[in-house]
Design a protein around this motif. Sequence first.
Motif, short mmCIF file in Angstrom:
data_model
loop_
_atom_site.label_atom_id
_atom_site.label_comp_id
_atom_site.label_asym_id
_atom_site.label_seq_id
_atom_site.Cartn_x
_atom_site.Cartn_y
_atom_site.Cartn_z
N PRO A 11 -0.13 7.54 -2.92
CA PRO A 11 -0.75 6.62 -3.85
C PRO A 11 -1.94 5.88 -3.22
O PRO A 11 -2.70 5.25 -3.91
N LEU A 12 -2.08 5.95 -1.89
CA LEU A 12 -3.16 5.26 -1.22
C LEU A 12 -4.47 6.03 -1.28
O LEU A 12 -5.51 5.50 -0.91
N LEU A 13 -4.44 7.29 -1.73
CA LEU A 13 -5.64 8.11 -1.71
C LEU A 13 -6.59 7.76 -2.84
O LEU A 13 -6.21 7.78 -4.01
N ALA A 14 -7.78 7.42 -2.48
CA ALA A 14 -8.89 7.25 -3.43
C ALA A 14 -10.09 7.86 -2.74
O ALA A 14 -10.33 7.58 -1.57
N ALA A 15 -10.80 8.71 -3.41
CA ALA A 15 -11.93 9.39 -2.78
C ALA A 15 -12.97 8.39 -2.32
O ALA A 15 -13.36 7.49 -3.05
N GLU A 16 -13.37 8.54 -1.08
CA GLU A 16 -14.40 7.70 -0.47
C GLU A 16 -15.41 8.63 0.18
O GLU A 16 -15.03 9.67 0.71
N THR A 17 -16.66 8.24 0.20
CA THR A 17 -17.66 8.99 0.96
C THR A 17 -17.80 8.29 2.30
O THR A 17 -18.07 7.08 2.35
N ARG A 18 -17.60 9.04 3.35
CA ARG A 18 -17.72 8.51 4.70
C ARG A 18 -18.70 9.37 5.47
O ARG A 18 -18.57 10.59 5.50
N CYS A 19 -19.69 8.73 6.09
CA CYS A 19 -20.74 9.43 6.83
C CYS A 19 -20.79 8.91 8.25
O CYS A 19 -20.67 7.71 8.49
N GLY A 20 -20.99 9.82 9.19
CA GLY A 20 -21.10 9.43 10.58
C GLY A 20 -20.99 10.62 11.50
O GLY A 20 -21.25 11.76 11.12
N ARG A 25 -20.54 17.77 3.94
CA ARG A 25 -21.97 18.07 4.00
C ARG A 25 -22.47 17.69 5.39
O ARG A 25 -22.37 16.53 5.79
N GLN A 26 -22.98 18.67 6.11
CA GLN A 26 -23.53 18.41 7.43
C GLN A 26 -24.97 17.92 7.28
O GLN A 26 -25.73 18.44 6.46
N LEU A 27 -25.33 16.91 8.07
CA LEU A 27 -26.65 16.31 8.03
C LEU A 27 -27.39 16.56 9.34
O LEU A 27 -26.79 16.94 10.34
N ALA A 28 -28.68 16.30 9.32
CA ALA A 28 -29.47 16.37 10.56
C ALA A 28 -28.96 15.29 11.52
O ALA A 28 -28.57 14.19 11.10
N LEU A 29 -28.94 15.59 12.80
CA LEU A 29 -28.50 14.63 13.81
C LEU A 29 -29.30 13.33 13.71
O LEU A 29 -28.76 12.24 13.91
N ALA A 30 -30.58 13.44 13.38
CA ALA A 30 -31.45 12.27 13.28
C ALA A 30 -30.93 11.25 12.27
O ALA A 30 -31.13 10.04 12.43
N LYS A 31 -30.24 11.71 11.24
CA LYS A 31 -29.70 10.81 10.22
C LYS A 31 -28.72 9.82 10.87
O LYS A 31 -28.78 8.62 10.61
N CYS A 32 -27.82 10.31 11.70
CA CYS A 32 -26.86 9.44 12.39
C CYS A 32 -27.52 8.68 13.54
O CYS A 32 -27.21 7.52 13.78
N GLU A 33 -28.42 9.35 14.25
CA GLU A 33 -29.10 8.71 15.38
C GLU A 33 -29.90 7.48 14.92
O GLU A 33 -29.99 6.50 15.65
N ASN A 34 -30.44 7.53 13.71
CA ASN A 34 -31.27 6.45 13.19
C ASN A 34 -30.50 5.43 12.36
O ASN A 34 -31.09 4.51 11.82
N ASP A 35 -29.19 5.60 12.26
CA ASP A 35 -28.36 4.66 11.51
C ASP A 35 -27.89 3.55 12.47
O ASP A 35 -27.04 3.77 13.32
N GLY A 36 -28.45 2.37 12.30
CA GLY A 36 -28.13 1.25 13.19
C GLY A 36 -26.69 0.79 13.12
O GLY A 36 -26.25 0.03 13.98
N LYS A 37 -25.94 1.23 12.12
CA LYS A 37 -24.54 0.84 11.98
C LYS A 37 -23.60 1.74 12.78
O LYS A 37 -22.42 1.44 12.90
N LEU A 38 -24.14 2.85 13.31
CA LEU A 38 -23.31 3.81 14.05
C LEU A 38 -23.51 3.67 15.54
O LEU A 38 -24.65 3.55 16.01
N SER A 39 -22.41 3.71 16.27
CA SER A 39 -22.49 3.75 17.73
C SER A 39 -22.73 5.19 18.15
O SER A 39 -22.29 6.11 17.45
N PRO A 40 -23.39 5.40 19.28
CA PRO A 40 -23.57 6.79 19.75
C PRO A 40 -22.21 7.44 19.99
O PRO A 40 -21.25 6.77 20.36
#
Length: 118
Positions: free
Chosen positions: A17-26, A101-116
């Motif tokens: 019952p805890l499952l609700a679709a979420e989009t998570r990117c990183g 969906r796989q993204l370009a590495l630059a998308k994550c590299e340029n996301d200030g909310k993500l740690s390397p």
Amino acid sequence: MKLAIATFLIGIEATSPLLAAETRCGWLQNPTPGNWWLDDADGNWTIMSQGGEGPPGMDLIPDISERDYVRTNGNYGYACACLSVGTDGNEGSITGILSFRQLALAKCENDGKLSPPQ
């Protein structure tokens, strides 16, 4: 295909019952055989641990090394990706994968909310 997805969703709803679709990117990391996790702006999400069984939908993740990818350990490494998933926030785990969906590495590299990636 639509029937399979509908059946999958009904099965997950019945068992979690805890499952609700979420989009998570990183950073999608596969550092060693059987170990997968996703590091996003909210933290670390375990997808699969060696010796364990992956969540439903794990087969939606293709060979990530065929696109923008960093090798860190032989054939293992990491990529940048977005997944539509169900999660268990108490466990910090992904309980089901609905899309990938796989993204370009630059998308994550340029996301200030993500740690390397580690």
